[in-house]
Motif scaffolding. Sequence first.
Motif, PDB file in Angstrom:
ATOM      1  N   ALA A 107       1.085  -0.859  -0.233  1.00 53.25           N
ATOM      2  CA  ALA A 107       0.095   0.187   0.038  1.00 53.25           C
ATOM      3  C   ALA A 107       0.849   1.302   0.023  1.00 53.25           C
ATOM      4  N   THR A 108       2.309   1.012   0.935  1.00 59.13           N
ATOM      5  CA  THR A 108       2.911   2.606   0.418  1.00 59.13           C
ATOM      6  C   THR A 108       3.330   2.821  -0.705  1.00 59.13           C
ATOM      7  N   ILE A 109       3.670   1.015  -1.536  1.00 63.44           N
ATOM      8  CA  ILE A 109       4.332   1.846  -2.192  1.00 63.44           C
ATOM      9  C   ILE A 109       3.607   2.451  -3.703  1.00 63.44           C
ATOM     10  N   ASN A 110       2.054   2.195  -3.351  1.00 66.30           N
ATOM     11  CA  ASN A 110       1.345   2.282  -4.580  1.00 66.30           C
ATOM     12  C   ASN A 110       1.318   4.131  -4.408  1.00 66.30           C
ATOM     13  N   GLY A 111       0.928   4.576  -3.247  1.00 66.36           N
ATOM     14  CA  GLY A 111       1.192   5.654  -2.730  1.00 66.36           C
ATOM     15  C   GLY A 111       1.917   5.652  -3.033  1.00 66.36           C
ATOM     16  N   VAL A 112       3.093   6.109  -2.507  1.00 67.70           N
ATOM     17  CA  VAL A 112       4.097   6.279  -3.741  1.00 67.70           C
ATOM     18  C   VAL A 112       3.695   6.521  -4.444  1.00 67.70           C
ATOM     19  N   ARG A 113       3.521   5.500  -5.442  1.00 69.20           N
ATOM     20  CA  ARG A 113       2.968   5.603  -7.416  1.00 69.20           C
ATOM     21  C   ARG A 113       2.156   6.746  -7.232  1.00 69.20           C
ATOM     22  N   GLY A 114       1.681   7.293  -6.355  1.00 65.59           N
ATOM     23  CA  GLY A 114      -0.010   8.007  -6.654  1.00 65.59           C
ATOM     24  C   GLY A 114       0.562   9.469  -6.721  1.00 65.59           C
ATOM     25  N   VAL A 115       1.357   9.693  -6.129  1.00 62.15           N
ATOM     26  CA  VAL A 115       2.215  11.144  -5.607  1.00 62.15           C
ATOM     27  C   VAL A 115       3.381  11.337  -6.788  1.00 62.15           C
TER      28      VAL A 115
ATOM     29  N   ALA B 114      11.902  16.173   1.318  1.00 55.27           N
ATOM     30  CA  ALA B 114      10.868  16.556   0.332  1.00 55.27           C
ATOM     31  C   ALA B 114      10.403  14.869  -0.126  1.00 55.27           C
ATOM     32  N   VAL B 115      10.584  13.319   0.786  1.00 52.73           N
ATOM     33  CA  VAL B 115      10.475  12.585   1.021  1.00 52.73           C
ATOM     34  C   VAL B 115       9.408  12.853   2.427  1.00 52.73           C
ATOM     35  N   THR B 116      10.131  12.840   3.472  1.00 52.71           N
ATOM     36  CA  THR B 116       9.106  14.044   4.599  1.00 52.71           C
ATOM     37  C   THR B 116       7.597  14.777   4.746  1.00 52.71           C
ATOM     38  N   SER B 117       8.024  15.646   3.671  1.00 51.43           N
ATOM     39  CA  SER B 117       7.412  16.908   3.059  1.00 51.43           C
ATOM     40  C   SER B 117       6.117  16.563   2.240  1.00 51.43           C
ATOM     41  N   VAL B 118       6.480  15.839   1.230  1.00 47.92           N
ATOM     42  CA  VAL B 118       5.235  16.095   0.312  1.00 47.92           C
ATOM     43  C   VAL B 118       5.130  14.363   0.374  1.00 47.92           C
ATOM     44  N   VAL B 119       6.089  13.593   0.019  1.00 49.28           N
ATOM     45  CA  VAL B 119       5.765  12.109  -0.505  1.00 49.28           C
ATOM     46  C   VAL B 119       4.735  10.993   0.646  1.00 49.28           C
ATOM     47  N   LEU B 120       5.871  11.510   1.385  1.00 51.28           N
ATOM     48  CA  LEU B 120       4.720  10.588   3.331  1.00 51.28           C
ATOM     49  C   LEU B 120       3.532  11.123   3.075  1.00 51.28           C
ATOM     50  N   PRO B 121       2.682  12.861   3.509  1.00 52.69           N
ATOM     51  CA  PRO B 121       1.718  12.982   3.838  1.00 52.69           C
ATOM     52  C   PRO B 121       0.952  12.483   2.650  1.00 52.69           C
ATOM     53  N   ALA B 122       1.433  12.810   1.415  1.00 54.41           N
ATOM     54  CA  ALA B 122       0.393  11.844   0.558  1.00 54.41           C
ATOM     55  C   ALA B 122       0.274  10.483   0.352  1.00 54.41           C
ATOM     56  N   THR B 123       1.540  10.234   1.154  1.00 51.96           N
ATOM     57  CA  THR B 123       0.950   8.588   0.607  1.00 51.96           C
ATOM     58  C   THR B 123       0.613   8.394   2.286  1.00 51.96           C
ATOM     59  N   THR B 124      -0.045   9.007   2.588  1.00 49.34           N
ATOM     60  CA  THR B 124      -0.645   8.551   4.437  1.00 49.34           C
ATOM     61  C   THR B 124      -2.052   7.864   4.576  1.00 49.34           C
TER      62      THR B 124
END
Length: 274
Positions: free
Chosen positions: A160-168, A186-196
Amino acid sequence: MRRRPRLLGLSWLPAVVTAVGVLVLWTVVAASDWIQPAYLAPSPLEVWDAFVRANTYHPVGGGVDRVVRGEENYFLWEHLVVSLRRIAIGLVLAILVGVPLGLLMGTVESVRRVAGPYLDFLRSIPPLAYMGFLVAWFGIYDTSKIWLLFLAAFPPIALATINGVRGVREDQVNAVLSLGASRRQAVTSVVLPATTPDILSGIRVAVGFAWTTVVAAELVNGLPGIGGLAYLSGTQNKIALSVACILVIGLTAIALDFVIRLIERTLAPWRGKA
């Protein structure tokens, strides 16, 4: 287009009607002679009596009357708490490993190519298949059970995390990088919140897998434990108690799923909104 006004206060009616219908049908089947021997089809009242008995002190015969505590010297709620603790530890470990690994695999192509086949391999194996060698490696106590629950919960969280990252959106990441942020920022401020939201969806699936695995995890030395009690009572032809345990497992899983959905609405209120 105008929407029809909802009938306030009646949203619970379909669920109640369905529950009553199931109870009526269950009672009719239990009262009939369709299933023999009769103890294989306990009535709702018999299941309730077994539930109450499992949560109270009650006398038993056998020559000298004595009073016992619940079932297997534990109340049913204590069996449930022990299983919840095992699931919680396995789930937390799966989150601690699955989320960082999913972020890494989603952002670094070489890592995804190397680790992807192994993740798919773990995902395709039924958790019960691990039980034999986990007991051989870690013994019959909680360590083997927690490992089994971890192996059941880890793949859906990582995927699920991988799919979320691909959707960013890539332009969002590039915008942050162009402003001077590092790759980690970039990962902590953009990717991780968008993947939550995807991570929380993976956790919901993982909790379901953990609950379906808890009986397998507690097949060996699983007492106290709600899964172990369900299995043992079934082998002893205490079908009413076994059904009571199954209902408790199912209702607890529904309650946990409701809590996770509330957390998702709190952490990702934009989920599902245009």
